[in-house]
Scaffold this motif. Sequence first.
Motif, PDB file in Angstrom:
ATOM      1  N   ASP A  60       0.711  -1.359  -0.157  1.00 13.06           N
ATOM      2  CA  ASP A  60      -0.101  -0.016  -0.172  1.00 13.06           C
ATOM      3  C   ASP A  60       0.847   1.455  -0.109  1.00 13.06           C
ATOM      4  OD1 ASP A  60      -2.559  -1.223  -0.189  1.00 13.06           O
ATOM      5  OD2 ASP A  60      -2.434  -1.543   1.936  1.00 13.06           O
ATOM      6  N   ALA A  61       1.892   1.388  -0.764  1.00 11.68           N
ATOM      7  CA  ALA A  61       2.732   2.431  -0.725  1.00 11.68           C
ATOM      8  C   ALA A  61       1.874   3.331  -1.717  1.00 11.68           C
ATOM      9  CB  ALA A  61       3.978   2.231  -1.230  1.00 11.68           C
ATOM     10  N   ASP A  62       2.295   4.784  -1.367  1.00 10.41           N
ATOM     11  CA  ASP A  62       1.551   5.871  -2.374  1.00 10.41           C
ATOM     12  C   ASP A  62       2.341   5.706  -3.802  1.00 10.41           C
ATOM     13  OD1 ASP A  62       2.361   8.716  -3.602  1.00 10.41           O
ATOM     14  OD2 ASP A  62       0.385   8.816  -2.485  1.00 10.41           O
ATOM     15  N   LEU A  66       5.936   6.108  -5.475  1.00 11.42           N
ATOM     16  CA  LEU A  66       6.565   4.971  -6.068  1.00 11.42           C
ATOM     17  C   LEU A  66       6.707   5.132  -7.402  1.00 11.42           C
ATOM     18  CD1 LEU A  66       7.365   2.153  -5.740  1.00 11.42           C
ATOM     19  CD2 LEU A  66       4.925   1.161  -6.234  1.00 11.42           C
ATOM     20  N   ALA A  67       5.887   5.776  -8.279  1.00 17.44           N
ATOM     21  CA  ALA A  67       6.245   5.963  -9.893  1.00 17.44           C
ATOM     22  C   ALA A  67       7.250   6.828  -9.929  1.00 17.44           C
ATOM     23  CB  ALA A  67       4.905   6.306 -10.398  1.00 17.44           C
ATOM     24  N   GLN A  68       7.155   8.003  -9.394  1.00 23.00           N
ATOM     25  CA  GLN A  68       8.504   9.117  -9.241  1.00 23.00           C
ATOM     26  C   GLN A  68       9.826   8.377  -8.919  1.00 23.00           C
ATOM     27  OE1 GLN A  68       8.310  12.075 -10.221  1.00 23.00           O
ATOM     28  NE2 GLN A  68       6.243  11.912 -10.558  1.00 23.00           N
ATOM     29  N   GLN A  69       9.951   7.254  -7.764  1.00 25.65           N
ATOM     30  CA  GLN A  69      11.060   6.846  -7.442  1.00 25.65           C
ATOM     31  C   GLN A  69      11.535   5.927  -8.699  1.00 25.65           C
ATOM     32  OE1 GLN A  69       9.509   4.895  -3.747  1.00 25.65           O
ATOM     33  NE2 GLN A  69      10.665   6.130  -2.577  1.00 25.65           N
ATOM     34  N   VAL A  70      10.508   5.152  -9.305  1.00 30.40           N
ATOM     35  CA  VAL A  70      11.034   4.269 -10.366  1.00 30.40           C
ATOM     36  C   VAL A  70      11.615   5.145 -11.603  1.00 30.40           C
ATOM     37  CG1 VAL A  70      10.443   2.274 -11.721  1.00 30.40           C
ATOM     38  CG2 VAL A  70       9.719   2.016  -9.523  1.00 30.40           C
ATOM     39  N   GLU A  85       3.178  -1.094 -15.675  1.00 29.14           N
ATOM     40  CA  GLU A  85       2.862  -2.380 -14.899  1.00 29.14           C
ATOM     41  C   GLU A  85       2.432  -2.157 -13.804  1.00 29.14           C
ATOM     42  OE1 GLU A  85       4.265  -6.823 -15.505  1.00 29.14           O
ATOM     43  OE2 GLU A  85       5.689  -5.570 -14.044  1.00 29.14           O
ATOM     44  N   VAL A  86       3.187  -1.825 -12.890  1.00 28.09           N
ATOM     45  CA  VAL A  86       2.754  -1.543 -11.496  1.00 28.09           C
ATOM     46  C   VAL A  86       1.389  -0.770 -11.248  1.00 28.09           C
ATOM     47  CG1 VAL A  86       3.348  -0.719  -9.074  1.00 28.09           C
ATOM     48  CG2 VAL A  86       5.037  -2.145 -10.585  1.00 28.09           C
ATOM     49  N   ARG A  93      -6.498   2.035  -7.475  1.00 31.31           N
ATOM     50  CA  ARG A  93      -5.954   3.272  -6.283  1.00 31.31           C
ATOM     51  C   ARG A  93      -5.416   4.355  -7.313  1.00 31.31           C
ATOM     52  NH1 ARG A  93      -1.716  -0.316  -3.748  1.00 31.31           N
ATOM     53  NH2 ARG A  93      -0.683   1.587  -2.986  1.00 31.31           N
ATOM     54  N   LEU A  94      -5.447   4.734  -8.476  1.00 26.00           N
ATOM     55  CA  LEU A  94      -4.798   5.797  -9.286  1.00 26.00           C
ATOM     56  C   LEU A  94      -5.613   6.821  -9.140  1.00 26.00           C
ATOM     57  CD1 LEU A  94      -3.551   3.952 -12.473  1.00 26.00           C
ATOM     58  CD2 LEU A  94      -2.308   4.297 -10.459  1.00 26.00           C
ATOM     59  N   ASP A  95      -4.950   7.978  -9.447  1.00 24.50           N
ATOM     60  CA  ASP A  95      -5.604   9.356  -9.281  1.00 24.50           C
ATOM     61  C   ASP A  95      -4.922  10.014 -10.613  1.00 24.50           C
ATOM     62  OD1 ASP A  95      -7.305  11.484  -8.767  1.00 24.50           O
ATOM     63  OD2 ASP A  95      -5.860  12.311  -7.213  1.00 24.50           O
ATOM     64  N   GLY A  96      -4.744   9.586 -11.685  1.00 26.36           N
ATOM     65  CA  GLY A  96      -4.139  10.502 -12.792  1.00 26.36           C
ATOM     66  C   GLY A  96      -2.825   9.791 -13.097  1.00 26.36           C
TER      67      GLY A  96
END
Length: 172
Positions: A60-62, A66-70, A85-86, A93-96
Amino acid sequence: MARRGQRVYSLTRPLAHDSRTFTGTDRTWRWPWAETLGPTPAVAAAARLRRWAHDRAADDADLSELAQQVIGCGTSIALVAITVEVLTLHAGRLDGELDALLGQPDLWELPPSPAAPSPAPTRSLGPREPQQPSSMHLPDPGSGADPPRQRDNSDVVTSTAFEESSTRCCGS
């Protein structure tokens, strides 16, 4: 680096204070699933980063963070493959977070993730037989055989790296 005649894809994604363009071939896009040849360290790192991202998302990470980290790890299109993919697997759980990528034609021309759900049919094709997931290799109950062990990406990366190392060192 693309070989002659090989298409280079380009995707741009906004970051916290600017945007970044990610480039690579369709082979580079597939590195996280270790289903293509490439530089062994890069394939291994992409596969490991993919596993880490899925673990964090499952905890349940934000997803935006998480996308910014990757994608903050570099400019390889393999990083976008992991992110897409993730985020796709946690679409509820997405918001755009995917919006900026979904409008780019190159995204739709790249191979789908092996973990991505198949798109729903646009019209009913009639009743369907229930199907077992393809990952459930069930043996014949009367055979006494154990089902084969499923390999995950770390097995594939490890065996590929071992085979390449053996070839270089031993000449076999």
